[in-house]
Design an enzyme around this catalytic site. Sequence first.
Site, short mmCIF file in Angstrom:
data_model
loop_
_atom_site.label_atom_id
_atom_site.label_comp_id
_atom_site.label_asym_id
_atom_site.label_seq_id
_atom_site.Cartn_x
_atom_site.Cartn_y
_atom_site.Cartn_z
N ARG A 51 0.81 -1.23 0.00
CA ARG A 51 0.00 0.00 0.00
C ARG A 51 0.83 1.26 0.00
O ARG A 51 0.58 2.18 -0.77
CB ARG A 51 -0.90 0.07 1.23
CG ARG A 51 -2.28 -0.46 1.02
CD ARG A 51 -2.76 -1.06 2.31
NE ARG A 51 -1.86 -2.14 2.68
CZ ARG A 51 -1.99 -3.38 2.24
NH1 ARG A 51 -2.99 -3.71 1.49
NH2 ARG A 51 -1.13 -4.32 2.56
N LYS A 80 25.42 -3.43 -1.82
CA LYS A 80 26.89 -3.32 -1.99
C LYS A 80 27.53 -2.59 -0.81
O LYS A 80 28.72 -2.34 -0.81
CB LYS A 80 27.20 -2.54 -3.26
CG LYS A 80 26.66 -3.15 -4.53
CD LYS A 80 27.06 -2.25 -5.70
CE LYS A 80 26.44 -2.73 -7.00
NZ LYS A 80 26.63 -1.72 -8.07
N ARG A 101 11.42 4.10 3.04
CA ARG A 101 11.06 3.14 4.10
C ARG A 101 12.29 2.31 4.41
O ARG A 101 12.99 1.84 3.50
CB ARG A 101 9.93 2.22 3.65
CG ARG A 101 9.75 1.05 4.61
CD ARG A 101 8.54 0.24 4.32
NE ARG A 101 7.33 0.95 4.69
CZ ARG A 101 6.12 0.41 4.71
NH1 ARG A 101 5.97 -0.87 4.37
NH2 ARG A 101 5.06 1.09 5.06
N HIS A 129 5.30 6.11 11.38
CA HIS A 129 4.77 5.91 10.02
C HIS A 129 3.78 7.06 9.75
O HIS A 129 2.57 6.85 9.73
CB HIS A 129 4.09 4.55 9.93
CG HIS A 129 3.76 4.08 8.55
ND1 HIS A 129 3.79 4.92 7.44
CD2 HIS A 129 3.37 2.87 8.08
CE1 HIS A 129 3.43 4.21 6.37
NE2 HIS A 129 3.19 2.98 6.73
C1 NCD Z 1 1.91 -0.88 8.10
C2 NCD Z 1 3.40 -0.71 8.24
O1 NCD Z 1 4.15 -0.89 7.27
O2 NCD Z 1 3.81 -0.36 9.34
N1 NCD Z 1 1.52 -1.13 6.79
C3 NCD Z 1 1.22 -0.08 5.98
O3 NCD Z 1 2.06 0.72 5.67
N2 NCD Z 1 -0.03 0.08 5.58
C4 NCD Z 1 1.34 -1.87 9.05
C5 NCD Z 1 1.89 -3.27 9.03
O4 NCD Z 1 2.76 -3.60 8.23
O5 NCD Z 1 1.41 -4.05 9.83
#
Ligand code: NCD
Length: 304
Positions: A51, A80, A101, A129
């Site tokens: 997502r 690397k 991320r 997040h």
């Molecule tokens: C979440 C995350 O990556 O922290 N997912 C997301 O981005 N929708 C929740 C999860 O992975 O459980």
Amino acid sequence: MRHLMSPLDLSVEELDNLLTLANDIESNPNHYAHACDGKKLATCFYEPSTRTRLSFESAMLNLGGSVLGFSSADSSSAAKGESVSDTIRVISCYADICAIRHPKEGAALVASLKSSIPVINAGDGGHQHPTQTLTDLLTIRSLKGRLNQLTIGLCGDLKFGRTAHSLIHALIRYPNVKFVLISPDELRIPSYIREDVLKKHNIPFTELERLEDAIPDLDILYMTRVQKERFFNEEDYVRMKDFYILTKDKLKLASEDMLILHPLPRVNEISVEVDDDPRAVYFKQAQYGVYVRMALILTLLNWR
Ligand code: NCD
């Protein structure tokens, strides 16, 4: 130039404006279809995602921009041995804005310090997040009509679940918000959030283990997945993974207008039989994630 590391990087007023922009995007998508013509978004994902990465990409494409990036550490020069700092300096030459991320807490912040383009934290380990929180706030505000006067139950892995951490940070700024923190003892909310965020700001909260005890009082039930990838051993994960399963039966205890949110992916914590309940809004929530990321990209690129 602005980055987004935590929901607190936006004032309440900025947040409200951003959510209003997201609602306008939802109603008038054509108006925004060329707002980012010629602009590029880089998605640098060192951890799996469906997502977050694809909704960012969809958001930029909806705005007329283009996207580039990588979706695993293995397919980038991290394999690397390149540092995040060096990678972002290079990405800054290729793109106008970047979503990153990374499994390590603080990695996005490190990137932002060396970046000459806006950096968005798309999840840093078990820490924060913020764009999931923007998604959650837009969902709640659009479907409930408010972000104040709410009792919110967060259920599941509150120790490692970064979405829960960010949502608490964001919501304490609205009046009369109460939290019910529902988790097994081993997965309780980290003490820095209990002490430095909740207690310090005099936010009412309770901690309990049984979902059934909490459900009747909730306006929002925010379910979370047990974060397998953050466990030190498989055995502990297996013991915890099915601790909560929201079923139709348990939902009978809830009010008619309680909303069920989940950042997804779901494993077993919400039974699929719940999906048809009008209170289950987690797939709608995923759609709101696109509008809010469109609004965020526009805001950070100073669009007017
Ligand atoms: C979440 C995350 O990556 O922290 N997912 C997301 O981005 N929708 C929740 C999860 O992975 O459980």
